[in-house]
Design a protein around this motif. Structure first.
Motif, PDB file in Angstrom:
ATOM      1  N   LEU A   1       0.701  -1.237  -0.137  1.00  0.00           N
ATOM      2  CA  LEU A   1      -0.083  -0.004   0.111  1.00  0.00           C
ATOM      3  C   LEU A   1       0.935   1.110  -0.125  1.00  0.00           C
ATOM      4  CD1 LEU A   1      -3.077  -0.823   2.584  1.00  0.00           C
ATOM      5  CD2 LEU A   1      -3.074  -0.269   0.063  1.00  0.00           C
ATOM      6  N   PHE A   2       2.002   1.312   0.665  1.00  0.00           N
ATOM      7  CA  PHE A   2       2.832   2.405   0.729  1.00  0.00           C
ATOM      8  C   PHE A   2       3.218   2.588  -0.461  1.00  0.00           C
ATOM      9  CE2 PHE A   2       6.880   4.364   1.348  1.00  0.00           C
ATOM     10  CZ  PHE A   2       6.729   5.165   1.995  1.00  0.00           C
ATOM     11  N   ILE A   3       3.886   1.771  -1.341  1.00  0.00           N
ATOM     12  CA  ILE A   3       4.417   2.003  -2.538  1.00  0.00           C
ATOM     13  C   ILE A   3       3.449   2.369  -3.632  1.00  0.00           C
ATOM     14  CG2 ILE A   3       5.805   0.958  -4.570  1.00  0.00           C
ATOM     15  CD1 ILE A   3       7.455   1.219  -2.225  1.00  0.00           C
ATOM     16  N   THR A   4       2.201   1.638  -3.564  1.00  0.00           N
ATOM     17  CA  THR A   4       1.216   2.296  -4.597  1.00  0.00           C
ATOM     18  C   THR A   4       0.696   3.532  -4.102  1.00  0.00           C
ATOM     19  OG1 THR A   4      -0.292   0.632  -3.292  1.00  0.00           O
ATOM     20  CG2 THR A   4       0.564  -0.348  -5.447  1.00  0.00           C
ATOM     21  N   THR A   5       0.546   3.637  -3.126  1.00  0.00           N
ATOM     22  CA  THR A   5      -0.194   5.124  -2.474  1.00  0.00           C
ATOM     23  C   THR A   5       0.947   6.006  -2.822  1.00  0.00           C
ATOM     24  OG1 THR A   5      -1.338   4.115  -0.796  1.00  0.00           O
ATOM     25  CG2 THR A   5      -1.289   6.407  -0.802  1.00  0.00           C
ATOM     26  N   PHE A   6       2.254   5.794  -2.543  1.00  0.00           N
ATOM     27  CA  PHE A   6       3.250   6.751  -2.860  1.00  0.00           C
ATOM     28  C   PHE A   6       3.357   7.140  -4.318  1.00  0.00           C
ATOM     29  CE2 PHE A   6       7.542   7.553  -4.222  1.00  0.00           C
ATOM     30  CZ  PHE A   6       8.007   8.631  -3.592  1.00  0.00           C
ATOM     31  N   ILE A   7       3.292   6.243  -5.219  1.00  0.00           N
ATOM     32  CA  ILE A   7       3.499   6.488  -6.625  1.00  0.00           C
ATOM     33  C   ILE A   7       2.183   7.442  -7.041  1.00  0.00           C
ATOM     34  CG2 ILE A   7       3.420   5.606  -9.052  1.00  0.00           C
ATOM     35  CD1 ILE A   7       5.316   3.228  -7.624  1.00  0.00           C
ATOM     36  N   SER A   8       1.246   6.982  -6.448  1.00  0.00           N
ATOM     37  CA  SER A   8      -0.243   7.643  -7.159  1.00  0.00           C
ATOM     38  C   SER A   8      -0.211   9.057  -6.434  1.00  0.00           C
ATOM     39  CB  SER A   8      -1.440   6.827  -6.719  1.00  0.00           C
ATOM     40  OG  SER A   8      -1.560   6.590  -5.323  1.00  0.00           O
ATOM     41  N   SER A   9       0.254   9.073  -5.094  1.00  0.00           N
ATOM     42  CA  SER A   9       0.076  10.694  -4.539  1.00  0.00           C
ATOM     43  C   SER A   9       1.278  11.594  -5.272  1.00  0.00           C
ATOM     44  CB  SER A   9       0.520  10.356  -3.218  1.00  0.00           C
ATOM     45  OG  SER A   9      -0.133   9.421  -2.432  1.00  0.00           O
ATOM     46  N   MET A  10       2.489  10.987  -5.858  1.00  0.00           N
ATOM     47  CA  MET A  10       3.313  11.643  -6.382  1.00  0.00           C
ATOM     48  C   MET A  10       2.825  12.118  -7.724  1.00  0.00           C
ATOM     49  SD  MET A  10       6.230  12.106  -4.611  1.00  0.00           S
ATOM     50  CE  MET A  10       7.688  12.347  -5.507  1.00  0.00           C
ATOM     51  N   LYS A  11       1.753  11.176  -8.318  1.00  0.00           N
ATOM     52  CA  LYS A  11       1.243  11.642  -9.799  1.00  0.00           C
ATOM     53  C   LYS A  11      -0.088  12.284  -9.820  1.00  0.00           C
ATOM     54  CE  LYS A  11       1.515   7.563 -11.403  1.00  0.00           C
ATOM     55  NZ  LYS A  11       1.370   6.364 -12.299  1.00  0.00           N
ATOM     56  N   VAL A  12      -0.569  12.757  -8.650  1.00  0.00           N
ATOM     57  CA  VAL A  12      -1.689  13.359  -8.444  1.00  0.00           C
ATOM     58  C   VAL A  12      -1.995  14.626  -9.356  1.00  0.00           C
ATOM     59  CG1 VAL A  12      -1.015  14.928  -6.388  1.00  0.00           C
ATOM     60  CG2 VAL A  12      -3.301  14.307  -6.818  1.00  0.00           C
ATOM     61  N   TYR A  13      -3.226  14.478 -10.047  1.00  0.00           N
ATOM     62  CA  TYR A  13      -3.304  15.526 -10.957  1.00  0.00           C
ATOM     63  C   TYR A  13      -4.721  16.149 -10.969  1.00  0.00           C
ATOM     64  CZ  TYR A  13      -4.379  17.976 -15.250  1.00  0.00           C
ATOM     65  OH  TYR A  13      -4.878  18.869 -16.125  1.00  0.00           O
ATOM     66  N   GLN A  14      -5.636  15.101 -11.268  1.00  0.00           N
ATOM     67  CA  GLN A  14      -7.110  15.400 -11.346  1.00  0.00           C
ATOM     68  C   GLN A  14      -7.686  16.227 -10.523  1.00  0.00           C
ATOM     69  OE1 GLN A  14      -9.139  11.838 -12.468  1.00  0.00           O
ATOM     70  NE2 GLN A  14     -10.120  12.716 -14.100  1.00  0.00           N
ATOM     71  N   SER A  15      -7.393  15.843  -8.840  1.00  0.00           N
ATOM     72  CA  SER A  15      -8.155  16.453  -7.766  1.00  0.00           C
ATOM     73  C   SER A  15      -7.560  17.908  -7.992  1.00  0.00           C
ATOM     74  CB  SER A  15      -7.589  15.795  -6.759  1.00  0.00           C
ATOM     75  OG  SER A  15      -6.524  15.517  -6.451  1.00  0.00           O
ATOM     76  N   VAL A  16      -6.585  18.287  -8.035  1.00  0.00           N
ATOM     77  CA  VAL A  16      -6.041  19.450  -8.321  1.00  0.00           C
ATOM     78  C   VAL A  16      -6.550  20.512  -9.463  1.00  0.00           C
ATOM     79  CG1 VAL A  16      -3.743  20.794  -8.383  1.00  0.00           C
ATOM     80  CG2 VAL A  16      -3.613  18.978  -7.183  1.00  0.00           C
ATOM     81  N   ASP A  17      -6.454  19.707 -10.402  1.00  0.00           N
ATOM     82  CA  ASP A  17      -7.122  20.304 -11.579  1.00  0.00           C
ATOM     83  C   ASP A  17      -8.467  20.920 -11.359  1.00  0.00           C
ATOM     84  OD1 ASP A  17      -7.173  21.446 -14.232  1.00  0.00           O
ATOM     85  OD2 ASP A  17      -8.023  19.526 -14.954  1.00  0.00           O
ATOM     86  N   VAL A  18      -9.360  19.927 -10.885  1.00  0.00           N
ATOM     87  CA  VAL A  18     -10.685  20.414 -10.611  1.00  0.00           C
ATOM     88  C   VAL A  18     -10.930  21.164  -9.679  1.00  0.00           C
ATOM     89  CG1 VAL A  18     -13.044  19.429 -10.139  1.00  0.00           C
ATOM     90  CG2 VAL A  18     -11.449  17.980 -11.564  1.00  0.00           C
ATOM     91  N   MET A  19     -10.296  21.278  -8.494  1.00  0.00           N
ATOM     92  CA  MET A  19     -10.571  21.792  -7.231  1.00  0.00           C
ATOM     93  C   MET A  19      -9.796  23.148  -7.119  1.00  0.00           C
ATOM     94  SD  MET A  19     -11.955  19.985  -4.781  1.00  0.00           S
ATOM     95  CE  MET A  19     -11.246  19.902  -3.019  1.00  0.00           C
ATOM     96  N   THR A  20      -8.615  23.385  -7.346  1.00  0.00           N
ATOM     97  CA  THR A  20      -8.030  24.505  -7.317  1.00  0.00           C
ATOM     98  C   THR A  20      -7.077  24.930  -8.509  1.00  0.00           C
ATOM     99  OG1 THR A  20      -5.990  23.412  -6.358  1.00  0.00           O
ATOM    100  CG2 THR A  20      -7.454  24.213  -4.799  1.00  0.00           C
ATOM    101  N   GLY A  21      -6.887  24.262  -9.479  1.00  0.00           N
ATOM    102  CA  GLY A  21      -6.121  24.573 -10.779  1.00  0.00           C
ATOM    103  C   GLY A  21      -4.748  24.984 -10.218  1.00  0.00           C
ATOM    104  N   GLY A  22      -4.148  24.192  -9.295  1.00  0.00           N
ATOM    105  CA  GLY A  22      -2.630  24.565  -8.761  1.00  0.00           C
ATOM    106  C   GLY A  22      -2.705  25.969  -7.767  1.00  0.00           C
ATOM    107  N   GLY A  23      -3.943  26.648  -7.629  1.00  0.00           N
ATOM    108  CA  GLY A  23      -3.881  27.658  -6.957  1.00  0.00           C
ATOM    109  C   GLY A  23      -4.338  27.641  -5.709  1.00  0.00           C
ATOM    110  N   PRO A  24      -4.285  28.815  -4.686  1.00  0.00           N
ATOM    111  CA  PRO A  24      -4.077  29.995  -4.977  1.00  0.00           C
ATOM    112  C   PRO A  24      -2.442  30.140  -4.917  1.00  0.00           C
ATOM    113  CG  PRO A  24      -4.749  29.650  -2.738  1.00  0.00           C
ATOM    114  CD  PRO A  24      -5.125  28.366  -3.402  1.00  0.00           C
ATOM    115  N   ARG A  25      -1.997  31.040  -6.021  1.00  0.00           N
ATOM    116  CA  ARG A  25      -0.691  31.312  -5.892  1.00  0.00           C
ATOM    117  C   ARG A  25       0.437  29.955  -5.854  1.00  0.00           C
ATOM    118  NH1 ARG A  25       2.074  34.465  -1.649  1.00  0.00           N
ATOM    119  NH2 ARG A  25       4.088  34.618  -2.806  1.00  0.00           N
ATOM    120  N   GLN A  26      -0.033  29.196  -6.791  1.00  0.00           N
ATOM    121  CA  GLN A  26       0.918  27.821  -6.760  1.00  0.00           C
ATOM    122  C   GLN A  26       0.954  26.971  -5.559  1.00  0.00           C
ATOM    123  OE1 GLN A  26       2.283  30.640  -8.775  1.00  0.00           O
ATOM    124  NE2 GLN A  26       1.218  29.744 -10.612  1.00  0.00           N
ATOM    125  N   GLN A  27      -0.048  27.312  -4.439  1.00  0.00           N
ATOM    126  CA  GLN A  27       0.302  26.602  -3.531  1.00  0.00           C
ATOM    127  C   GLN A  27      -0.157  25.229  -3.283  1.00  0.00           C
ATOM    128  OE1 GLN A  27       0.111  29.118   0.233  1.00  0.00           O
ATOM    129  NE2 GLN A  27      -0.053  31.024  -1.014  1.00  0.00           N
TER     130      GLN A  27
END
Lengths: 313, 433
Positions: free
Chosen positions: A236-262
């Motif tokens: 679980l650690f390895i799979t969660t680690f890799i998927s966490s490092m690759k996170v994109y979709q939730s960031v794209d929908v929720m904040t678009g990388g903002g506020p101020r790249q945070q």
């Protein structure tokens, strides 16, 4: 075809095994899978390396080779180092807490719902259910829930006496937390189910024997459950680690990388370079760097954690 | 002799240029020419578009249009870039938003429309478009696009409430303080909500005071001026006093809900939502029934507004034949003609891009129908619309601008400190080209 002689040692005696035979048919049987792998994995990586030495803009049909120019840009440009370091920092913070939520909460929930009865089955299904919903859909739902003025979360806090509406997604200190709440809610059911199946695989004998020795439930958890769950935890650690490092979709929908790249994680930064700035050449060097970092960290993690994993249950 | 040779060479070059710029405008009538058209419209907008395409095909039965909804502008950009890189599947006609045009022209991925405008002069009265719109789509002399679903950055206000309070929406920036104070104190709610995640909306105020995002001559930002700092401080004081709410999350929904529920007296947003805002406010869908008014950007030294919204481009790909490109241009001319634009505007609230639509008697009836549906359309002064600075890094600098404005307005960052950091970051961005 080549023949390979093998031998094994039984009670101090060397016993020769029948030679293993290889044939061309083995090779041809594996060929489609190998070709597919080369086409979908290794070719894109090679192409990525190739693009990293060009000046290719996404909208341009032509490009020229510029040597190490993009790599020099990556490590010397004021803006690139700033955004790169920021995205690495955000990604690592996100990964750390996401692993903590998924594995920690998953383990707690697995213990809570470790009963083979129908009501518990229904509750397990409820917790696992978010996994079936697409992340983009979940993101939109949470976007509404976290809305400062109309969101259900602030309304609930209002009933609880918190009158000031919290700017969940607009406040740099809270935006990443909001994303972690979403991804934690989405992913914890999976960890719970994996832990549950591992828990069911642990022989009751260990617990009975330790009870006779006077072990408390906490000691049983510390000295029996936790070590015997270590292969599952590592997985679980390895799979969660890799998927966490690759996170994109939730960031794209929720904040678009903002506020101020945070909340700008690495994959989002790569996306921004490639599709907002049209700099596919620069996106390639960041992607390659990300690939190397991920490879090193994953390999090191496996090496370190493997030493503390107990495979006998 | 030397002079004669030079003259001959110059004439030859001119001839070559003319020859290069010319196109063969023919479209075969004995066979079907297919035009794939990528667009971004849904709902009633798409229905209108499809109806107009159908009418176009009746007029030109030898042209088969294949309209395809791709997604938002960003989705179209991604798809187009991918198709372009592959060299296949590039549409003959495509909708894209104004800010993309500069880099498209720079990378030569769109056709220069000048030869088409010349070849199809009888089909398109190019001079009839508002100058600001066509200029915004002209890059280095090349006409990159035709104005289609154009919109601007306007103020929606609660006309009923302002009438009751006896105030009118300010026409000058200097009158904003008094207006915001009066309305906020009378209602106990913010008088104005500003779209904080797209600089297009609030940047107009800076420009109209002479503070521009990019000074092309020095390749630095013009927001480093004291004028810009003063305005930032002024907006912050409005926010601190509760007169203004700076909306930077879930912006579209928040502005719509706040305005139509009476939680604010006015909002600064896109003109393309006029019909939607009007319908919700008049029906009382969100709890408040009132009449909607719209206003231009308040006058500073200037009263510029920026051309925004959808344009029509002809992607330059060899995968499309010249006949397909001609047919695509013919369709673009048809869709941007005054009659179609009036119909389109009535449904979608996008601006009518043609000057003659409001002046030519042949369109009087259609224009009257538009005013009956969206009466405040007449308030908009399309002659004040200009292009933003054409620079490939404009949007990237705009992102930095938006980020710092959010920090200053909503997260307590000191205005002067934030402004200094912003200037440094925009200048770094520009230096990093």
């Amino acid at each position: 075809m080549a023949k390979k002689t093998r031998s094994v040692e039984v009670n101090g005696r060397q016993i020769r095994l029948r030679p293993e035979r290889y044939s061309w048919s083995d090779f041809f049987m594996a060929l489609p899978a190998v070709l597919l792998l080369v086409l979908t994995t290794y070719y894109p990586i090679a192409k990525l390396i190739n693009i990293s030495f060009t000046d290719w803009r996404l909208t341009s049909r032509t490009y020229e080779y510029v040597g190490l120019k993009n790599w020099i840009w990556l490590f010397t440009s004021k803006t690139s180092t700033k955004y790169l370091l920021n995205s690495i920092k955000v990604t690592l913070i996100y990964t750390f807490f996401n692993i903590a939520i998924d594995l920690g909460l998953g383990l707690v929930l697995a213990h809570l719902f470790n009963r083979l009865t129908k009501p518990y089955g229904a509750m397990r299904a409820l917790i696992f259910m978010p996994r079936y919903i697409a992340m983009s859909t979940c993101g939109i739902i949470f976007l509404w829930m976290f809305n400062t003025d109309y969101g259900v979360i602030n309304r609930m806090l209002e009933w609880a006496g918190v009158q000031n509406h919290i700017n969940w997604l607009g406040d740099g200190k809270l935006a990443l937390t909001s994303i972690l709440i979403l991804t934690g809610w989405h992913g914890v059911g999976y960890s719970m189910m994996i832990y549950l199946s591992a828990l069911l695989g642990i022989s009751r004998d260990y617990y009975e024997a330790s009870s006779l020795d006077g072990a408390t439930p906490l000691q049983q958890f510390r000295y029996i459950t936790l070590p015997l769950l270590s292969p599952t935890s590592l997985f679980l650690f390895i799979t969660t680690f890799i998927s966490s490092m690759k996170v994109y979709q939730s960031v794209d929908v929720m904040t678009g990388g903002g506020p101020r790249q945070q909340t700008e994680v690495m994959v989002y930064y790569i996306y921004r370079l490639a599709f907002d700035d049209n700099r596919i050449d620069r996106a390639s060097v960041v992607a390659l760097l990300f690939f190397v970092v991920l490879l090193i960290v994953t390999a090191s993690t496996m090496r370190i954690t493997n030493k503390n994993v107990h495979y006998e249950a | 002799m030397k002079n004669l040779v030079a003259l001959l060479l110059a004439a030859l070059m001119l001839l070559a240029c003319t020859a290069l710029a010319e196109i063969d405008p023919s479209i075969p009538t004995d066979q079907t020419t297919e035009v794939v058209f990528w667009h971004s419209f849904t709902g009633a907008d798409e229905e209108t578009l499809l109806r107009q395409i159908e009418a176009f095909q009746t007029e030109y039965p030898y042209i088969a249009v294949k309209p395809q909804y791709i997604g938002g502008y960003n989705d179209i950009h991604t798809e187009l870039a991918s198709a372009n890189a592959a060299g296949v599947g590039v549409p003959a006609l495509c909708v894209i938003n104004v800010p993309r045009l500069t880099s498209y022209a720079e990378d030569d991925v769109v056709e220069d429309l000048n030869p088409y405008i010349e070849a199809f002069a009888d089909k398109i009265n190019f001079a009839d478009f508002y100058d600001g719109m066509t200029t915004a789509m002209n890059n280095g002399g090349e006409q990159t696009a035709l104005p289609f679903g154009q919109s601007g950055q306007i103020f929606y206000y609660n006309k009923t409430l302002l009438g009751e309070l006896g105030v009118s929406f300010p026409e000058k920036l200097e009158d904003m303080d008094a207006f915001l104070k009066t309305v906020s104190e009378a209602t106990g709610k913010p008088a104005l909500e500003i779209h904080g995640t797209d600089n297009a909306y609030f940047y107009c105020m800076f420009c109209n005071l002479g503070a521009y995002m990019i000074d092309v001559d020095t390749n630095t930002t013009g927001l480093g001026s004291e004028v810009a700092l003063d305005l930032i401080k002024r907006i912050r004081s409005w926010v601190d006093a509760g007169y203004v709410k700076w909306v930077d999350t879930d912006v579209g929904n928040t502005l719509m809900l706040d305005f139509t529920s009476g939680a604010t007296a006015s909002v600064l947003y896109t003109s393309s939502l006029y019909s939607s805002y009007k319908a919700k406010a008049e029906s009382g869908e969100n709890g408040a029934v009132f009449e909607v008014g719209i206003a231009n950007q308040p006058m500073g030294i200037t009263n510029y507004q920026f051309v925004a919204g959808a344009t029509l481009i002809l992607p330059s790909c060899e995968c499309n034949t010249q006949a397909q490109k001609n047919a695509a241009f013919l369709l673009a001319s048809y869709l941007t003609a005054p009659k179609q634009q009036l119909e389109w505007a009535t449904v979608s609230s996008y601006y009518v891009t043609r000057k003659s639509a409001s002046t030519d008697p042949q369109y009087a009836e259609a224009y009257q129908a538009l005013l009956e549906e969206l009466p405040e359309t007449a308030v908009i002064d399309l002659n004040s619309y200009v292009s933003k600075t054409k620079h490939p890094l404009f949007d990237k600098c705009g992102d930095v601008f938006e980020n710092y404005m959010s920090e200053i307005m909503n997260n307590g960052m000191d205005p002067e400190e934030g402004w200094e950091m912003m200037i440094e970051e925009i200048n770094d961005t520009l230096a990093d080209a």
